[in-house]
Design a protein around this motif. Sequence first.
Motif, PDB file in Angstrom:
ATOM      1  N   SER A 163      33.984  34.453  52.398  1.00  0.00           N
ATOM      2  CA  SER A 163      33.266  34.540  51.131  1.00  0.00           C
ATOM      3  C   SER A 163      34.210  34.162  50.005  1.00  0.00           C
ATOM      4  O   SER A 163      35.386  34.520  50.032  1.00  0.00           O
ATOM      5  CB  SER A 163      32.748  35.968  50.917  1.00  0.00           C
ATOM      6  OG  SER A 163      32.152  36.120  49.645  1.00  0.00           O
ATOM      7  N   GLY A 164      33.699  33.439  49.015  1.00  0.00           N
ATOM      8  CA  GLY A 164      34.509  33.121  47.855  1.00  0.00           C
ATOM      9  C   GLY A 164      34.491  31.655  47.493  1.00  0.00           C
ATOM     10  O   GLY A 164      33.551  30.921  47.798  1.00  0.00           O
ATOM     11  N   ALA A 165      35.570  31.214  46.844  1.00  0.00           N
ATOM     12  CA  ALA A 165      35.633  29.886  46.247  1.00  0.00           C
ATOM     13  C   ALA A 165      36.072  28.836  47.255  1.00  0.00           C
ATOM     14  O   ALA A 165      37.200  28.323  47.217  1.00  0.00           O
ATOM     15  CB  ALA A 165      36.572  29.901  45.042  1.00  0.00           C
ATOM     16  N   VAL A 166      35.180  28.523  48.179  1.00  0.00           N
ATOM     17  CA  VAL A 166      35.430  27.469  49.157  1.00  0.00           C
ATOM     18  C   VAL A 166      34.093  26.834  49.501  1.00  0.00           C
ATOM     19  O   VAL A 166      33.077  27.526  49.598  1.00  0.00           O
ATOM     20  CB  VAL A 166      36.118  28.029  50.420  1.00  0.00           C
ATOM     21  CG1 VAL A 166      35.281  29.114  51.085  1.00  0.00           C
ATOM     22  CG2 VAL A 166      36.439  26.913  51.414  1.00  0.00           C
ATOM     23  N   GLN A 189      42.144  39.214  51.688  1.00  0.00           N
ATOM     24  CA  GLN A 189      41.651  38.697  50.416  1.00  0.00           C
ATOM     25  C   GLN A 189      42.835  38.044  49.702  1.00  0.00           C
ATOM     26  O   GLN A 189      43.862  38.697  49.464  1.00  0.00           O
ATOM     27  CB  GLN A 189      41.048  39.812  49.570  1.00  0.00           C
ATOM     28  CG  GLN A 189      39.839  40.472  50.227  1.00  0.00           C
ATOM     29  CD  GLN A 189      39.307  41.666  49.455  1.00  0.00           C
ATOM     30  OE1 GLN A 189      39.990  42.202  48.583  1.00  0.00           O
ATOM     31  NE2 GLN A 189      38.102  42.089  49.777  1.00  0.00           N
ATOM     32  N   VAL A 190      42.703  36.761  49.381  1.00  0.00           N
ATOM     33  CA  VAL A 190      43.804  36.000  48.792  1.00  0.00           C
ATOM     34  C   VAL A 190      43.265  34.998  47.773  1.00  0.00           C
ATOM     35  O   VAL A 190      42.057  34.760  47.693  1.00  0.00           O
ATOM     36  CB  VAL A 190      44.609  35.223  49.863  1.00  0.00           C
ATOM     37  CG1 VAL A 190      45.342  36.167  50.799  1.00  0.00           C
ATOM     38  CG2 VAL A 190      43.693  34.284  50.642  1.00  0.00           C
ATOM     39  N   GLU A 191      44.183  34.379  47.017  1.00  0.00           N
ATOM     40  CA  GLU A 191      43.819  33.282  46.136  1.00  0.00           C
ATOM     41  C   GLU A 191      43.303  32.130  47.003  1.00  0.00           C
ATOM     42  O   GLU A 191      43.769  31.911  48.117  1.00  0.00           O
ATOM     43  CB  GLU A 191      45.059  32.877  45.329  1.00  0.00           C
ATOM     44  CG  GLU A 191      44.777  31.915  44.187  1.00  0.00           C
ATOM     45  CD  GLU A 191      44.844  30.474  44.647  1.00  0.00           C
ATOM     46  OE1 GLU A 191      44.094  29.648  44.104  1.00  0.00           O
ATOM     47  OE2 GLU A 191      45.655  30.192  45.553  1.00  0.00           O
ATOM     48  N   ALA A 192      42.306  31.405  46.498  1.00  0.00           N
ATOM     49  CA  ALA A 192      41.553  30.466  47.326  1.00  0.00           C
ATOM     50  C   ALA A 192      42.417  29.422  48.031  1.00  0.00           C
ATOM     51  O   ALA A 192      42.133  29.042  49.178  1.00  0.00           O
ATOM     52  CB  ALA A 192      40.483  29.779  46.479  1.00  0.00           C
ATOM     53  N   ARG A 220      31.629  31.452  43.481  1.00  0.00           N
ATOM     54  CA  ARG A 220      32.583  30.841  42.556  1.00  0.00           C
ATOM     55  C   ARG A 220      32.912  31.723  41.355  1.00  0.00           C
ATOM     56  O   ARG A 220      33.405  31.234  40.344  1.00  0.00           O
ATOM     57  CB  ARG A 220      32.015  29.504  42.063  1.00  0.00           C
ATOM     58  CG  ARG A 220      31.840  28.464  43.162  1.00  0.00           C
ATOM     59  CD  ARG A 220      33.167  27.890  43.587  1.00  0.00           C
ATOM     60  NE  ARG A 220      33.033  26.969  44.713  1.00  0.00           N
ATOM     61  CZ  ARG A 220      34.032  26.212  45.175  1.00  0.00           C
ATOM     62  NH1 ARG A 220      35.225  26.292  44.601  1.00  0.00           N
ATOM     63  NH2 ARG A 220      33.839  25.421  46.208  1.00  0.00           N
ATOM     64  N   ARG A 221      32.624  33.021  41.458  1.00  0.00           N
ATOM     65  CA  ARG A 221      32.888  33.894  40.302  1.00  0.00           C
ATOM     66  C   ARG A 221      34.378  34.004  39.989  1.00  0.00           C
ATOM     67  O   ARG A 221      34.760  34.276  38.864  1.00  0.00           O
ATOM     68  CB  ARG A 221      32.320  35.294  40.576  1.00  0.00           C
ATOM     69  CG  ARG A 221      30.803  35.364  40.518  1.00  0.00           C
ATOM     70  CD  ARG A 221      30.341  36.810  40.695  1.00  0.00           C
ATOM     71  NE  ARG A 221      28.897  36.938  40.539  1.00  0.00           N
ATOM     72  CZ  ARG A 221      28.016  36.814  41.529  1.00  0.00           C
ATOM     73  NH1 ARG A 221      28.454  36.558  42.750  1.00  0.00           N
ATOM     74  NH2 ARG A 221      26.725  36.939  41.305  1.00  0.00           N
ATOM     75  N   ALA A 222      35.211  33.836  40.989  1.00  0.00           N
ATOM     76  CA  ALA A 222      36.662  33.916  40.786  1.00  0.00           C
ATOM     77  C   ALA A 222      37.329  33.017  41.820  1.00  0.00           C
ATOM     78  O   ALA A 222      36.769  32.771  42.893  1.00  0.00           O
ATOM     79  CB  ALA A 222      37.149  35.362  40.934  1.00  0.00           C
ATOM     80  N   PRO A 223      38.535  32.510  41.546  1.00  0.00           N
ATOM     81  CA  PRO A 223      39.217  31.600  42.480  1.00  0.00           C
ATOM     82  C   PRO A 223      39.894  32.344  43.630  1.00  0.00           C
ATOM     83  O   PRO A 223      41.102  32.214  43.866  1.00  0.00           O
ATOM     84  CB  PRO A 223      40.236  30.901  41.581  1.00  0.00           C
ATOM     85  CG  PRO A 223      40.579  31.936  40.557  1.00  0.00           C
ATOM     86  CD  PRO A 223      39.300  32.679  40.289  1.00  0.00           C
ATOM     87  N   VAL A 224      39.126  33.135  44.346  1.00  0.00           N
ATOM     88  CA  VAL A 224      39.656  33.928  45.452  1.00  0.00           C
ATOM     89  C   VAL A 224      38.731  33.789  46.659  1.00  0.00           C
ATOM     90  O   VAL A 224      37.572  33.378  46.543  1.00  0.00           O
ATOM     91  CB  VAL A 224      39.785  35.419  45.068  1.00  0.00           C
ATOM     92  CG1 VAL A 224      40.867  35.617  44.021  1.00  0.00           C
ATOM     93  CG2 VAL A 224      38.457  35.952  44.552  1.00  0.00           C
ATOM     94  N   GLY A 268      30.129  42.677  44.018  1.00  0.00           N
ATOM     95  CA  GLY A 268      31.271  43.167  44.773  1.00  0.00           C
ATOM     96  C   GLY A 268      31.856  42.077  45.645  1.00  0.00           C
ATOM     97  O   GLY A 268      31.154  41.436  46.424  1.00  0.00           O
ATOM     98  N   PHE A 269      33.164  41.848  45.531  1.00  0.00           N
ATOM     99  CA  PHE A 269      33.779  40.721  46.223  1.00  0.00           C
ATOM    100  C   PHE A 269      33.676  40.843  47.742  1.00  0.00           C
ATOM    101  O   PHE A 269      33.474  39.858  48.444  1.00  0.00           O
ATOM    102  CB  PHE A 269      35.246  40.612  45.793  1.00  0.00           C
ATOM    103  CG  PHE A 269      35.958  39.437  46.387  1.00  0.00           C
ATOM    104  CD1 PHE A 269      35.504  38.159  46.166  1.00  0.00           C
ATOM    105  CD2 PHE A 269      37.084  39.616  47.162  1.00  0.00           C
ATOM    106  CE1 PHE A 269      36.157  37.063  46.720  1.00  0.00           C
ATOM    107  CE2 PHE A 269      37.750  38.529  47.708  1.00  0.00           C
ATOM    108  CZ  PHE A 269      37.286  37.245  47.477  1.00  0.00           C
ATOM    109  N   GLY A 270      33.800  42.062  48.249  1.00  0.00           N
ATOM    110  CA  GLY A 270      33.770  42.230  49.693  1.00  0.00           C
ATOM    111  C   GLY A 270      32.398  42.510  50.263  1.00  0.00           C
ATOM    112  O   GLY A 270      32.255  42.697  51.473  1.00  0.00           O
TER     113      GLY A 270
END
Length: 462
Positions: free
Chosen positions: A235-238, A133-136, A63-67, A403-405
Amino acid sequence: MPRLTRRTTLAAAAALAAAPAAAQAQAQAPAASPAATPPDRPLFGAKQWQLSNGLRVVLAENRRAPVVAQYLFYAAGGAEDPAGRSGVAHFLEHMMFKGSPNVANGEFSRRVAREGGNDNAFTSRDVTAYFQQVEASRLPLIMRMEADRFAAAIIPADQVESERNVVLEERRQRTDSSARARFQEAFRAALWGPQTWPGRPIIGWEDEIRAITRDDMAAFYDRFYAPHNATLVVSGAVDEATLRALAEEHYGRVPARPGAARDRARAPSAPHEARLVRREPTAREALLIQAWIAPSLTAGETRHALPLEVFAHLLGSGQGSRLHAALVETGLAVSAGASYDGEAAGETEFMVYAVPRRGVEPERLEAAVNATIATLLQDGPTEAEVARARRQLSSGALLALDGFGAAPRMLGGVLAIGLPAEVVEFWPARLRAVTRAQVTEAARAVLAAPRHTTGWLLPEAA
């Protein structure tokens, strides 16, 4: 395309972790006390499940960023290319962007770009992966498009020749135009053999790229691009409930079908050539490479894999390493290093390289490299060297969390070659358990064996 695994993902982070301590790199610092060691917990805390069609789904919520990042890994890479058709896996990767029933040729990337995201793909020896990689909130869009080409990629016959030219141009730019790249390709063929699965270039030999047909790619797609042979990592905000519903809606519709698992011949037990010397008029500097056939986490003496990572780090990872002290600090070389990646489907290699300082005879540098390795094999590394390597490597793992990826690449990479997620999740804890005795044993088992190739790239006048 470069091979992307946990070790290569962490390499830069480990170097950053080591940089502030460069001035004290030679100090014999003690290992961290047990009281200072944080409790073991998974790096990403990923959750995984399987759809009814066989597709494995992995979620690393962040949840560090909405992606969000979506990676779809297929357990097939350049090593699965059929005989005489090296480059099929990579060529097919290109053709997978040529459209599917509900997404026109080129539309996939255009739609991702319009949403402010990015997408790409890569082929390694062991896997082929497609990612975005996109906005959530745009996750449903990329899942729908990726599932569409997963289920029914078109691979249009009228696009094959134009894309073949793109692949050949890629080869010209990345390999044929560079003396060092040509040498490295030839060296790998000398170590393993030019027609073995470890020895063929992932992009393919030029004459074999020219021979690839649409039928070759369609057969590869039918054989390996099946749900049971794929891993989806998000991975990410889901959250888990949302991803479960989306995965079922989009990927659950991809029909299950029979497909082949990896079926490779056994890798060679001895080098194809013991020595390779290439003189190139366009080479600006000489380069020495030595490589040993080595076990991995999936083949051979697997218990040696993690100790070999520690050994490669203390032998040749920047300032403070044995090769840097013996070669760079003494003025024999401008750079030197070692590398090993145990995350491979089958045997792998342990590699050492050095670039001599101008005016240093190749024989003198090679003798110094061999002497450095021989001393380490005879005496073993010090406790301080092993402790420092463990600290720097595990620091890289912690830095990779930002690192996001990192999560999808690391998790997908191990799962796609048949290893459990725990290999990534608890890697720092496993690393801390590596002992000096294990490092010494692994190094002797691999580097003392006559299973290596030595290669020299020399400028024409050398």
